[in-house]
Write a protein that holds these residues in place. Structure first.
Motif, PDB file in Angstrom:
ATOM      1  N   GLY A  42       0.738  -1.079  -0.098  1.00  0.00           N
ATOM      2  CA  GLY A  42       0.110   0.078  -0.027  1.00  0.00           C
ATOM      3  C   GLY A  42       0.551   1.367  -0.102  1.00  0.00           C
ATOM      4  N   ARG A  43       0.152   2.334   0.244  1.00  0.00           N
ATOM      5  CA  ARG A  43       0.780   3.711   0.312  1.00  0.00           C
ATOM      6  C   ARG A  43       1.764   3.799   1.532  1.00  0.00           C
ATOM      7  NH1 ARG A  43      -1.966   9.644   0.880  1.00  0.00           N
ATOM      8  NH2 ARG A  43       0.006  10.695   0.594  1.00  0.00           N
ATOM      9  N   GLN A  44       3.015   4.182   1.128  1.00  0.00           N
ATOM     10  CA  GLN A  44       4.170   4.307   2.126  1.00  0.00           C
ATOM     11  C   GLN A  44       3.923   5.466   3.312  1.00  0.00           C
ATOM     12  OE1 GLN A  44       8.034   4.781   0.351  1.00  0.00           O
ATOM     13  NE2 GLN A  44       8.977   4.840   2.282  1.00  0.00           N
ATOM     14  N   ASN A  45       4.063   5.080   4.376  1.00  0.00           N
ATOM     15  CA  ASN A  45       3.846   6.184   5.454  1.00  0.00           C
ATOM     16  C   ASN A  45       4.992   7.416   5.447  1.00  0.00           C
ATOM     17  OD1 ASN A  45       1.572   4.855   6.393  1.00  0.00           O
ATOM     18  ND2 ASN A  45       2.821   3.595   7.906  1.00  0.00           N
ATOM     19  N   ILE A  46       4.430   8.551   5.629  1.00  0.00           N
ATOM     20  CA  ILE A  46       5.301   9.590   5.755  1.00  0.00           C
ATOM     21  C   ILE A  46       5.961   9.793   7.035  1.00  0.00           C
ATOM     22  CG2 ILE A  46       5.930  11.979   5.301  1.00  0.00           C
ATOM     23  CD1 ILE A  46       3.474  11.972   3.360  1.00  0.00           C
ATOM     24  N   PRO A  47       7.323   9.653   7.377  1.00  0.00           N
ATOM     25  CA  PRO A  47       7.975   9.693   8.394  1.00  0.00           C
ATOM     26  C   PRO A  47       7.632  11.253   9.336  1.00  0.00           C
ATOM     27  CG  PRO A  47       9.731   9.821   7.047  1.00  0.00           C
ATOM     28  CD  PRO A  47       8.391   9.471   6.253  1.00  0.00           C
TER      29      PRO A  47
END
Length: 92
Positions: A42-47
């Motif tokens: 899925g979509r990569q999390n933004i740190p």
């Protein structure tokens, strides 16, 4: 072959796989078509960024931003001084 086995691959992938497995057994080709694809994460999390401590040393200056109000007040002050100057000239 595509109609009989109904592989989940696209046509271009199917044709390139047939070329690749041309001289191997049909079971190897069918196994390749039935293999499970990798799971999509899925979509990569933004740190979340951490607060950085900024060391204001000798060569840094802290400057406050100039706002729109500053320029408006500056223009008003300029007009007021001009009118005072005109009044003084008229009185003399």
């Amino acid at each position: 072959m595509r109609l009989i086995h109904n592989p989940t691959k696209k046509s271009w992938t199917f044709l390139s796989a047939v070329q690749q497995f041309l001289f191997l057994s049909i079971n190897v080709l069918l196994k390749h078509f039935k293999r499970r694809l990798g799971r999509n994460e899925g979509r990569q999390n933004i740190p979340i960024p951490t607060n950085k401590n900024i060391h204001y040393g000798e060569h840094f200056a802290i400057v406050s931003p100039i706002t729109r109000k500053h320029f408006i007040d500056k223009e008003k002050e300029k007009k007021r001084k001009e009118t005072e100057k005109m009044m003084k000239l008229e009185q003399q």
